[in-house]
Every structure is written in C-alpha cells, then in structure tokens.
Design a protein around this motif. Structure first.
Motif, PDB file in Angstrom:
ATOM      1  N   LYS A 134       5.515   0.942  10.994  1.00  0.00           N
ATOM      2  CA  LYS A 134       5.348   1.655   9.820  1.00  0.00           C
ATOM      3  C   LYS A 134       4.212   0.983   8.825  1.00  0.00           C
ATOM      4  CE  LYS A 134       6.531   4.962   6.895  1.00  0.00           C
ATOM      5  NZ  LYS A 134       6.432   6.411   7.343  1.00  0.00           N
ATOM      6  N   HIS A 135       3.159   1.906   8.430  1.00  0.00           N
ATOM      7  CA  HIS A 135       2.172   1.463   7.516  1.00  0.00           C
ATOM      8  C   HIS A 135       2.637   1.532   5.827  1.00  0.00           C
ATOM      9  CE1 HIS A 135      -0.546   1.787  10.739  1.00  0.00           C
ATOM     10  NE2 HIS A 135      -1.277   0.860  10.368  1.00  0.00           N
ATOM     11  N   LEU A 136       2.721   0.438   5.112  1.00  0.00           N
ATOM     12  CA  LEU A 136       2.915   0.363   3.693  1.00  0.00           C
ATOM     13  C   LEU A 136       1.827   0.328   2.829  1.00  0.00           C
ATOM     14  CD1 LEU A 136       6.435  -1.480   3.893  1.00  0.00           C
ATOM     15  CD2 LEU A 136       6.166   0.922   3.752  1.00  0.00           C
ATOM     16  N   HIS A 137       1.556   0.782   1.836  1.00  0.00           N
ATOM     17  CA  HIS A 137       0.582   0.782   0.829  1.00  0.00           C
ATOM     18  C   HIS A 137       1.219  -0.203  -0.406  1.00  0.00           C
ATOM     19  CE1 HIS A 137      -2.446   1.747  -2.416  1.00  0.00           C
ATOM     20  NE2 HIS A 137      -3.138   1.437  -1.469  1.00  0.00           N
ATOM     21  N   ILE A 138       0.765  -1.578  -0.494  1.00  0.00           N
ATOM     22  CA  ILE A 138       1.540  -2.093  -1.266  1.00  0.00           C
ATOM     23  C   ILE A 138       0.494  -3.018  -2.347  1.00  0.00           C
ATOM     24  CG2 ILE A 138       3.500  -2.874   0.196  1.00  0.00           C
ATOM     25  CD1 ILE A 138       2.303  -5.273   0.946  1.00  0.00           C
ATOM     26  N   LEU A 139       1.150  -3.882  -3.328  1.00  0.00           N
ATOM     27  CA  LEU A 139       0.197  -4.385  -4.275  1.00  0.00           C
ATOM     28  C   LEU A 139       0.138  -6.043  -3.737  1.00  0.00           C
ATOM     29  CD1 LEU A 139       1.695  -3.143  -7.482  1.00  0.00           C
ATOM     30  CD2 LEU A 139      -0.645  -2.693  -6.817  1.00  0.00           C
ATOM     31  N   SER A 140      -1.044  -6.728  -4.071  1.00  0.00           N
ATOM     32  CA  SER A 140      -0.861  -8.158  -3.877  1.00  0.00           C
ATOM     33  C   SER A 140       0.042  -8.710  -4.471  1.00  0.00           C
ATOM     34  CB  SER A 140      -2.305  -8.743  -4.530  1.00  0.00           C
ATOM     35  OG  SER A 140      -2.306  -8.494  -5.813  1.00  0.00           O
ATOM     36  N   HIS A 141       1.134  -8.332  -5.370  1.00  0.00           N
ATOM     37  CA  HIS A 141       1.887  -9.201  -5.848  1.00  0.00           C
ATOM     38  C   HIS A 141       3.267  -8.567  -5.184  1.00  0.00           C
ATOM     39  CE1 HIS A 141       1.444  -6.221  -9.092  1.00  0.00           C
ATOM     40  NE2 HIS A 141       2.529  -6.135  -8.846  1.00  0.00           N
ATOM     41  N   THR A 142       3.144  -7.759  -4.467  1.00  0.00           N
ATOM     42  CA  THR A 142       4.587  -7.332  -3.740  1.00  0.00           C
ATOM     43  C   THR A 142       5.279  -8.438  -2.927  1.00  0.00           C
ATOM     44  OG1 THR A 142       3.700  -4.930  -3.692  1.00  0.00           O
ATOM     45  CG2 THR A 142       5.448  -5.272  -2.293  1.00  0.00           C
ATOM     46  N   ARG A 143       6.424  -8.502  -3.043  1.00  0.00           N
ATOM     47  CA  ARG A 143       6.996  -9.565  -2.486  1.00  0.00           C
ATOM     48  C   ARG A 143       7.641  -9.167  -0.929  1.00  0.00           C
ATOM     49  NH1 ARG A 143      11.795 -11.440  -5.526  1.00  0.00           N
ATOM     50  NH2 ARG A 143      11.795  -9.285  -6.091  1.00  0.00           N
ATOM     51  N   ALA A 144       7.977 -10.147  -0.150  1.00  0.00           N
ATOM     52  CA  ALA A 144       8.767  -9.865   1.158  1.00  0.00           C
ATOM     53  C   ALA A 144       9.688  -8.952   0.908  1.00  0.00           C
ATOM     54  CB  ALA A 144       8.823 -11.102   1.833  1.00  0.00           C
ATOM     55  N   SER A 145      10.623  -9.497  -0.092  1.00  0.00           N
ATOM     56  CA  SER A 145      12.250  -8.791  -0.336  1.00  0.00           C
ATOM     57  C   SER A 145      11.681  -7.289  -0.541  1.00  0.00           C
ATOM     58  CB  SER A 145      12.859  -9.338  -1.196  1.00  0.00           C
ATOM     59  OG  SER A 145      12.324  -9.305  -2.335  1.00  0.00           O
ATOM     60  N   GLU A 146      10.854  -6.973  -1.364  1.00  0.00           N
ATOM     61  CA  GLU A 146      10.544  -5.787  -1.760  1.00  0.00           C
ATOM     62  C   GLU A 146       9.828  -4.763  -0.645  1.00  0.00           C
ATOM     63  OE1 GLU A 146       9.390  -6.502  -6.425  1.00  0.00           O
ATOM     64  OE2 GLU A 146       7.788  -6.709  -4.771  1.00  0.00           O
ATOM     65  N   VAL A 147       9.108  -5.507   0.305  1.00  0.00           N
ATOM     66  CA  VAL A 147       8.679  -4.590   1.602  1.00  0.00           C
ATOM     67  C   VAL A 147       9.964  -4.215   2.567  1.00  0.00           C
ATOM     68  CG1 VAL A 147       7.548  -4.920   3.758  1.00  0.00           C
ATOM     69  CG2 VAL A 147       6.383  -5.834   1.806  1.00  0.00           C
TER      70      VAL A 147
END
Length: 256
Positions: A134-147
C-alpha cells in the motif's frame, strides 16, 4: 482449533469467524522461506548512520531535489512553505495471522433460534494476500504509529493497532536486516535520508508481540538474542536522550 491453520478462538465466537483454511499447511510460503535464509540478527542490527543524520532547511530542499530526480514515477516529494514536506511511502504487509474486519453479512447464530450473546460484535476474519502493498501519502512529521493507524483504516481492519508494528527493512551483503520503528519515528524522513532504493530501505507491517510472554518456551540462543535486543534498544533510548539534552545545553550556551 482449526486443524489446518491452528487458528484458535473462544467457543462463543466460533460462528462469527470466517477463515479460508482449505489450503495445506505451508502452501505458498516459498518466498518466506527464501527470506528466512537471508534474515539474520533480526531486530538486533544497529541503526545506519543516515538514520541519525540531522538536516537543516537548505539540506532538506537539496535532498528532495535529489530524491525526485532519482524516481521513475509521479510519487514525488514536495517541500511546504512551513518547512515540512510531503511524499509517499510504500508499505508491504507481511501478516501471518488473520485480521478482523466488520461483518458484511449477518453471521449465523450459535444455535438455531438463539440470539448472539450480548457484548459480542459480529466480525469477519481473513488472511491478507501475500505480497499486499500500500502506498501512503504522508507528511514529514507523520509518526510510525499514525502510519499503522492509516493502514488499518485503508483495509477496514478493526483489530487493536498495538497488535502491529512498522519495521524498516534493508538488504546488505546478501543479508536482510529488520528494525522495529519506535512510535514517534518519522517514516518519510527515513525515506528521504535513505533515498528511493527499496534495497536500501523499505517498510514492512508485521505483528507486534505484546502481552505476557512464556520465556521458558524459548531456547537458550533465542533468549540470548532477546537480551541483546533489549540492550540495543536501551542503548538507543539513552543515546537519544543524551542527544536531546546536549542540544538543549548547546542552545543555552549559545544564548549565554
């Protein structure tokens, strides 16, 4: 207890579980077997030097330009006005246990004419296909738990997120290394520092072993390996604390 996949559930929940256990044990595990030969010192290897790298704003901008020039798709990284950046990460799901999703159809009752016991929610359990990514579009400050939370929402998985962990995977000298990411680590930052190569760095979602552990069930080599893992995790935690306080002390000295 299923005779094929050894899945175990509460007797009151048998009618609520849907599993495809028709295949023989071990079927389709060729890829896992090949990787097990390569995987050594799992969770024990120390973080690479690039994982400890600190970048200023100009270096981040330069890294993003270099990253975008190396990829052959439209999954670019973008620098925002506030100094943060956005981009894509690819996560491979390697789950050996079934996951639970909300039931789409009415599950049969435990006995004809008897309603479901109170407090039991209907759910369907199944195995995710091997090789699911799965590809996810995230921010630089997105944490592993949020992923992890985002991945579970994508697949409508209703299991507790603490049952899963995000790992970084790398290949070096025909050997595979895995390291469990901390909840507060930032996967997109690691992606930027490592570059787009999947061999240098890729992300894997696996089960996170939690709860009480029967340590007597493990062999002596396994227990020694666990002790080494704990030692490395403790050393890494202490290193981060010292680094944080050293930076704070430096800022104070500069102010003085």
């Amino acid at each position: 207890l299923s005779p094929d996949c050894s899945f175990t559930c509460h007797y009151r929940c048998r009618a609520l579980v849907r599993l495809d256990c028709s295949g023989p044990p071990g079927a389709g595990d060729e890829d896992d077997g090949n990787e097990q030969v390569l995987e050594k010192d799992t969770n024990v290897d120390e973080p690479s030097e690039w994982e400890k790298t600190e970048l200023d704003q100009a270096q981040v901008e330069q890294r993003i330009k270099e990253y975008n020039s190396q990829i052959n798709s439209n999954l670019f990284m973008s620098l925002n006005k506030d100094g943060s950046y956005t981009g894509f990460i690819k996560v491979q799901l390697k789950l050996v246990r079934p996951v639970s999703v909300p039931a789409t159809k009415r599950a049969p009752s435990l006995q004809a004419g008897r309603p479901h016991p109170q407090g039991v929610k209907r759910r369907t359990s199944f195995y995710l296909p091997k090789g699911t990514v799965k590809h996810l579009h995230i921010l630089s400050h997105t944490r592993a738990s949020e992923v992890i939370d985002a991945l579970l929402r994508k697949f409508t998985v209703i299991d507790n997120p603490r049952k899963f962990a995000l790992f970084e995977r790398s290949e070096k000298d025909e050997q595979v290394y895995l390291r469990k990411l901390g909840d507060d680590e930032q996967p997109l930052r690691l992606r930027l520092l490592a570059g787009p190569s999947e061999k240098v760095l890729s992300f894997v979602l696996k089960e996170n072993e939690t709860g009480e552990v029967n340590w007597d069930a493990f062999t002596l080599p396994e227990l020694h390996n666990f002790l080494l893992i704990l030692q490395r995790e403790e050393e890494e935690h202490v290193r981060r604390l010292r680094h944080r306080y050293a930076r704070c002390r430096q800022k104070m000295q500069e102010a003085l």
